[in-house]
Design a protein around this motif. Structure first.
Motif, short mmCIF file in Angstrom:
data_model
loop_
_atom_site.label_atom_id
_atom_site.label_comp_id
_atom_site.label_asym_id
_atom_site.label_seq_id
_atom_site.Cartn_x
_atom_site.Cartn_y
_atom_site.Cartn_z
N UNK A 1 0.83 -1.22 0.00
CA UNK A 1 0.00 0.00 0.00
C UNK A 1 0.86 1.26 0.00
N UNK A 2 1.95 1.23 0.77
CA UNK A 2 2.81 2.40 0.83
C UNK A 2 3.43 2.71 -0.52
N UNK A 3 3.81 1.68 -1.25
CA UNK A 3 4.37 1.90 -2.59
C UNK A 3 3.36 2.54 -3.53
N UNK B 1 3.46 6.41 -5.28
CA UNK B 1 3.24 6.67 -6.70
C UNK B 1 2.10 7.67 -6.91
N UNK B 2 1.02 7.50 -6.12
CA UNK B 2 -0.12 8.42 -6.24
C UNK B 2 0.27 9.84 -5.84
N UNK B 3 1.06 9.97 -4.77
CA UNK B 3 1.47 11.30 -4.32
C UNK B 3 2.31 12.00 -5.38
N UNK C 1 3.59 1.16 8.78
CA UNK C 1 4.68 0.21 8.55
C UNK C 1 5.53 0.06 9.80
N UNK C 2 5.89 1.19 10.42
CA UNK C 2 6.68 1.13 11.65
C UNK C 2 5.89 0.45 12.76
#
Length: 509
Positions: free
Chosen positions: A418-420, A424-426, A471-472
């Motif tokens: 999800x973070x990846x 990309x969206x940002x 994530x952390x």
């Protein structure tokens, strides 16, 4: 099971009169050689039988690898020692050390260990003889004559552990001591995880507050440009109102973020054993959200049996419950004890040591439960049911540990994906926002495109920060699930409360 009876030949009755009429009616119940023989026999008897089941480590069938893993072979053993240092934040490392030293739950757990150790020593003491001394003096007057009377004596007793009831009690107390130590480790594991989670959350809120303020300022600039264009006839009043409304809407979210940030800082302070506002100044300067080094090895499911303190705690409680069955079972059988006393009296202190003033007695006693309406048998059944509950609790602890690890593995893996996508969206929304602003200022695009691009960029950037926090947080949860806690030295031998001059207060290292 048979009960050996003490031989009658070991007991004799020979009256002996003492000088001055002292000790009249007392009998020396056995000679010294026979006394030694009696003691040897009863001691041998006391060590031959220990009733009740012996504890055996549960044999559980566990999977050979984690079901959520993608690897075809088991992962390397997890690296749990000081896992929080791999988040790369020195302030977090300091806060963890301070929490271990000052947290009140840790202080309470250390006191529980001291209690368990003292209870163990108390239980061990029941295996040995006990002796009590006494002394007294009287002065009285009778018939015009004043007299003094001095007495001194010693009483001793020893309960012979014929069927191992006391030994089982010691065994249960030893496992109770193990359980208290595992409780401390479990408290430390939870504490370190809570400190790390709240610290990461605090840094995440700081980043989101900074983003919101920066976005609101940009939106205010857009609203000012729109107003200028409106005054020049290049925009409508609706465009101006919409631009100002969007800036106000972004600013309205900042107080909620500030409140959430303050709550996490207050929680951090309390976790370290301080007042809620103790860390406000120290945490004021924003820092990046800690980023863990990934991926991490997870080992095999069997590792949780030795790494998780809550699992080891449940096992120690199961072992203690098993020993208590033997303790209750021994109460159904005869009990024996040796008792003796020696006394001396005299009109003067110097007479106390004279043979004519000394009396003594020694002998065994045997108690046999005959009728108790099934109470002792019921007591055994109670301990057996408690043992069953403890075993079920142990199995539940193992399954819960496996579930925690599986969930944490999945959560961390999916959040990284999800973070990846959010990154990309940002980037895409940032480019769209730049182009929309340029086209609007050139008069080639509508103001609605600008507002949409700004709103989308802010949402994507905020979601990306939340994902870094997640994530952390998932990394922390996975290390906790694997059993990563405090592996440094903890001194639980000294009282945590100081009560000298200033009244009771916690001792600080």
């Amino acid at each position: 099971m048979t009960v050996q009876r003490l031989p009658a030949a070991g007991l004799t009755a020979a009256p002996r009169s003492m000088p001055d009429g002292q000790g009249r009616g007392l009998r020396r119940r056995t000679s010294l050689p026979r006394l030694a023989l009696l003691l040897a026999l009863t001691t041998a008897l006391g060590g031959c039988v220990v009733v009740g089941p012996d504890y055996q480590k549960p044999n559980l069938s566990l999977p050979t690898k984690w079901g959520s893993g993608t690897a075809s072979k088991p992962s390397k053993p997890p690296e749990l020692s000081q896992w929080w240092r791999r988040l790369g934040d020195p302030m977090l490392d300091e806060l963890v050390n301070e929490a271990v030293a000052g947290n009140l739950d840790v202080a309470s757990a250390k006191a529980s260990i001291r209690e368990a150790r003292a209870s163990y020593r108390q239980t061990v003491g029941a295996l040995f003889p006990s002796a009590n001394g006494s002394a007294g003096a009287d002065r009285g007057k009778s018939g015009g004559y004043v007299s003094n009377q001095f007495q001194a004596g010693l009483d001793a007793s020893w309960e012979l552990d014929l069927f191992g009831g006391n030994k089982r009690a010691v065994e249960a107390a030893r496992y109770g001591m193990d359980a208290a130590e595992e409780e401390l480790r479990a408290t430390l594991l939870t504490l370190i995880g809570d400190v790390a989670t709240n610290y990461v959350s605090a840094r995440g809120y700081q980043a989101r507050i900074t983003l919101a303020k920066r976005t609101a300022a940009s939106q205010r600039e857009t609203a000012a440009i729109t107003r200028n264009k409106f005054e020049a006839g290049g925009a409508t009043a609706a465009d101006v109102a919409t631009a100002e409304g969007q800036a106000s809407s972004t600013e309205a979210g900042i107080p909620s973020l500030e409140a959430a940030y303050a709550e996490t800082v207050h929680r951090l302070s309390v976790l370290t054993g301080r007042a809620p506002s103790a860390l406000v100044d120290r945490m004021k300067a924003p820092k990046p959200v800690p980023a863990p080094r990934l991926p991490i090895p997870t080992g095999i499911p069997a590792d949780v049996l030795t790494a998780r303190p809550d699992v080891r705690l449940a096992e120690a409680q199961y072992a203690s419950a098993t020993a208590k069955i033997g303790q209750a079972e021994a109460a159904r059988y005869p009990s024996a004890s040796l008792t003796g006393n020696i006394g001396t009296s005299g009109a003067k202190l110097g007479d106390l040591g004279k043979g004519s003033s000394i009396s003594w007695s020694f002998g065994p006693s045997l108690t046999v439960p005959i009728f108790n309406a099934g109470q002792l048998k019921a007591a055994v059944e109670v301990t057996q049911a408690q043992r069953d509950q403890s075993f079920i609790a142990y199995q539940a602890a193992v399954l819960s540990a496996l579930e925690d690890v599986e969930n944490a593995i999945v959560a961390l893996a999916q959040e990284r994906i999800r973070s990846g996508k959010l990154a990309s969206a940002a980037r895409s929304y940032a480019e769209a926002n730049r182009l929309a602003s340029t086209l609007f200022q050139a008069g080639s695009s509508s103001f609605l495109d600008v507002l949409t691009a700004e709103r989308s960029l802010y949402s994507a950037s905020d979601a990306r920060i939340e994902s870094r926090v997640a994530i952390a947080t998932d990394y922390i949860a996975l290390n906790k699930a694997l059993g990563g806690g405090w592996d440094g030295a903890i001194d639980s031998s000294r009282p945590v409360i100081v009560d000298k001059r200033t009244g009771p207060h916690l001792a600080r290292p």
